[in-house]
Motif scaffolding. Structure first.
Motif, mmCIF file in Angstrom:
data_model
loop_
_atom_site.group_PDB
_atom_site.id
_atom_site.type_symbol
_atom_site.label_atom_id
_atom_site.label_comp_id
_atom_site.label_asym_id
_atom_site.label_seq_id
_atom_site.Cartn_x
_atom_site.Cartn_y
_atom_site.Cartn_z
ATOM 1 N N MET A 1 0.840 -1.177 0.000
ATOM 2 C CA MET A 1 0.000 0.000 0.000
ATOM 3 C C MET A 1 0.885 1.240 0.000
ATOM 4 S SD MET A 1 -3.246 1.048 2.405
ATOM 5 C CE MET A 1 -3.833 -0.517 2.909
ATOM 6 N N ASP A 2 0.431 2.241 -0.678
ATOM 7 C CA ASP A 2 1.169 3.487 -0.802
ATOM 8 C C ASP A 2 1.241 4.221 0.541
ATOM 9 O OD1 ASP A 2 0.594 6.604 -2.512
ATOM 10 O OD2 ASP A 2 2.486 5.576 -2.124
ATOM 11 N N LEU A 3 2.384 4.811 0.842
ATOM 12 C CA LEU A 3 2.583 5.518 2.103
ATOM 13 C C LEU A 3 1.640 6.713 2.238
ATOM 14 C CD1 LEU A 3 4.232 5.629 4.690
ATOM 15 C CD2 LEU A 3 5.880 7.058 3.489
ATOM 16 N N PHE A 4 1.370 7.400 1.134
ATOM 17 C CA PHE A 4 0.458 8.541 1.168
ATOM 18 C C PHE A 4 -0.952 8.093 1.533
ATOM 19 C CE2 PHE A 4 -2.443 11.596 -0.845
ATOM 20 C CZ PHE A 4 -2.008 12.760 -0.239
ATOM 21 N N LEU A 5 -1.376 6.951 1.032
ATOM 22 C CA LEU A 5 -2.705 6.438 1.347
ATOM 23 C C LEU A 5 -2.803 6.061 2.831
ATOM 24 C CD1 LEU A 5 -5.515 5.575 0.410
ATOM 25 C CD2 LEU A 5 -4.540 3.340 -0.135
ATOM 26 N N ILE A 6 -1.783 5.448 3.364
ATOM 27 C CA ILE A 6 -1.764 5.095 4.790
ATOM 28 C C ILE A 6 -1.813 6.364 5.641
ATOM 29 C CG2 ILE A 6 -0.366 4.074 6.623
ATOM 30 C CD1 ILE A 6 0.690 2.104 4.504
ATOM 31 N N TYR A 7 -1.024 7.370 5.271
ATOM 32 C CA TYR A 7 -1.024 8.638 5.991
ATOM 33 C C TYR A 7 -2.400 9.293 5.930
ATOM 34 C CZ TYR A 7 0.601 13.198 7.587
ATOM 35 O OH TYR A 7 0.775 14.356 8.291
ATOM 36 N N SER A 8 -3.036 9.221 4.766
ATOM 37 C CA SER A 8 -4.371 9.803 4.605
ATOM 38 C C SER A 8 -5.394 9.106 5.485
ATOM 39 C CB SER A 8 -4.815 9.719 3.145
ATOM 40 O OG SER A 8 -3.934 10.424 2.314
ATOM 41 N N ILE A 9 -5.332 7.790 5.568
ATOM 42 C CA ILE A 9 -6.266 7.028 6.402
ATOM 43 C C ILE A 9 -6.068 7.362 7.876
ATOM 44 C CG2 ILE A 9 -6.871 4.695 7.169
ATOM 45 C CD1 ILE A 9 -6.295 3.795 4.247
ATOM 46 N N VAL A 10 -4.818 7.416 8.312
ATOM 47 C CA VAL A 10 -4.528 7.739 9.719
ATOM 48 C C VAL A 10 -4.967 9.168 10.031
ATOM 49 C CG1 VAL A 10 -2.647 8.117 11.366
ATOM 50 C CG2 VAL A 10 -2.665 6.071 9.951
ATOM 51 N N LEU A 11 -4.727 10.096 9.127
ATOM 52 C CA LEU A 11 -5.131 11.483 9.332
ATOM 53 C C LEU A 11 -6.653 11.604 9.409
ATOM 54 C CD1 LEU A 11 -3.835 14.351 9.496
ATOM 55 C CD2 LEU A 11 -4.363 14.563 7.076
ATOM 56 N N PHE A 12 -7.360 10.901 8.536
ATOM 57 C CA PHE A 12 -8.818 10.948 8.522
ATOM 58 C C PHE A 12 -9.399 10.307 9.782
ATOM 59 C CE2 PHE A 12 -13.015 9.448 7.053
ATOM 60 C CZ PHE A 12 -13.538 10.664 6.667
ATOM 61 N N ALA A 13 -8.851 9.190 10.208
ATOM 62 C CA ALA A 13 -9.325 8.536 11.431
ATOM 63 C C ALA A 13 -8.995 9.390 12.658
ATOM 64 C CB ALA A 13 -8.701 7.155 11.561
ATOM 65 N N GLY A 14 -7.843 10.033 12.642
ATOM 66 C CA GLY A 14 -7.462 10.907 13.747
ATOM 67 C C GLY A 14 -8.407 12.070 13.925
ATOM 68 N N MET A 15 -8.982 12.538 12.828
ATOM 69 C CA MET A 15 -9.948 13.632 12.911
ATOM 70 C C MET A 15 -11.145 13.227 13.771
ATOM 71 S SD MET A 15 -12.146 15.374 9.827
ATOM 72 C CE MET A 15 -12.836 13.793 9.395
ATOM 73 N N PHE A 16 -11.659 12.008 13.562
ATOM 74 C CA PHE A 16 -12.805 11.551 14.343
ATOM 75 C C PHE A 16 -12.440 11.357 15.811
ATOM 76 C CE2 PHE A 16 -14.165 10.138 10.072
ATOM 77 C CZ PHE A 16 -15.348 10.860 10.022
ATOM 78 N N VAL A 17 -11.246 10.880 16.077
ATOM 79 C CA VAL A 17 -10.797 10.699 17.460
ATOM 80 C C VAL A 17 -10.710 12.048 18.165
ATOM 81 C CG1 VAL A 17 -8.854 9.986 18.897
ATOM 82 C CG2 VAL A 17 -9.595 8.538 16.994
ATOM 83 N N ILE A 18 -10.133 13.032 17.514
ATOM 84 C CA ILE A 18 -9.957 14.348 18.122
ATOM 85 C C ILE A 18 -11.302 15.037 18.344
ATOM 86 C CG2 ILE A 18 -9.029 16.659 17.708
ATOM 87 C CD1 ILE A 18 -6.692 15.176 16.263
ATOM 88 N N VAL A 19 -12.173 14.971 17.350
ATOM 89 C CA VAL A 19 -13.493 15.578 17.515
ATOM 90 C C VAL A 19 -14.257 14.869 18.626
ATOM 91 C CG1 VAL A 19 -15.723 15.927 16.381
ATOM 92 C CG2 VAL A 19 -13.628 16.506 15.190
ATOM 93 N N GLY A 20 -14.129 13.559 18.709
ATOM 94 C CA GLY A 20 -14.769 12.814 19.790
ATOM 95 C C GLY A 20 -14.248 13.218 21.154
ATOM 96 N N LEU A 21 -12.930 13.399 21.276
ATOM 97 C CA LEU A 21 -12.348 13.844 22.550
ATOM 98 C C LEU A 21 -12.835 15.238 22.934
ATOM 99 C CD1 LEU A 21 -8.625 12.670 22.312
ATOM 100 C CD2 LEU A 21 -10.329 11.939 23.977
#
Length: 126
Positions: A1-21
């Motif tokens: 898997m492409d590193l940019f895609l992995i970074y994008s997934i982690v960044l997108f998931a992190g958004m939900f974690v931060i908003v939830g916190l």
């Protein structure tokens, strides 16, 4: 898997974690921390103005208290908050106020990195 895609997934998931916190802190910890500032005129005026108890109201009330904790020296010199008021808040409660927003700043920096990376490498979004 492409590193940019992995970074994008982690960044997108992190958004939900931060908003939830942030939402968790605003709905469970805000009233408790405001009790420690019950005699503070600025907090009372802010609470009176943002009184409808909707998300945006709680957000702005929390941001005022976050400003007290993150730049306490300036607010103490201006006479807005006293050292006793700041010291009365337990450390764990201070962390619940401050850390979701600090993690949000890191997430915003990660978003800037994502934008520059995408622009620099000319990565198309399908």
């Amino acid at each position: 898997m492409d590193l940019f895609l992995i970074y994008s997934i982690v960044l997108f998931a992190g958004m939900f974690v931060i908003v939830g916190l942030m939402i968790f802190a605003e709905y469970t910890k805000l009233d408790e921390v405001e009790r420690h500032f019950s005699q503070n005129e600025r907090v009372r005026n802010n609470k009176r103005f943002w009184c409808r108890n909707q998300w945006i109201d709680r957000q702005y009330r929390m941001l005022l208290i976050l400003a007290f904790f993150s730049d306490s020296k300036r607010y103490m010199e201006a006479g807005v908050v006293t050292e006793a008021e700041l010291a009365s808040v337990p450390l764990a409660l201070k962390r619940w106020v401050v850390w979701p927003y600090y993690v949000g700043y890191i997430w915003a920096l990660g978003t800037v990195v994502w934008i520059v990376w995408r622009w620099w490498c000319d990565i198309p979004i399908p």
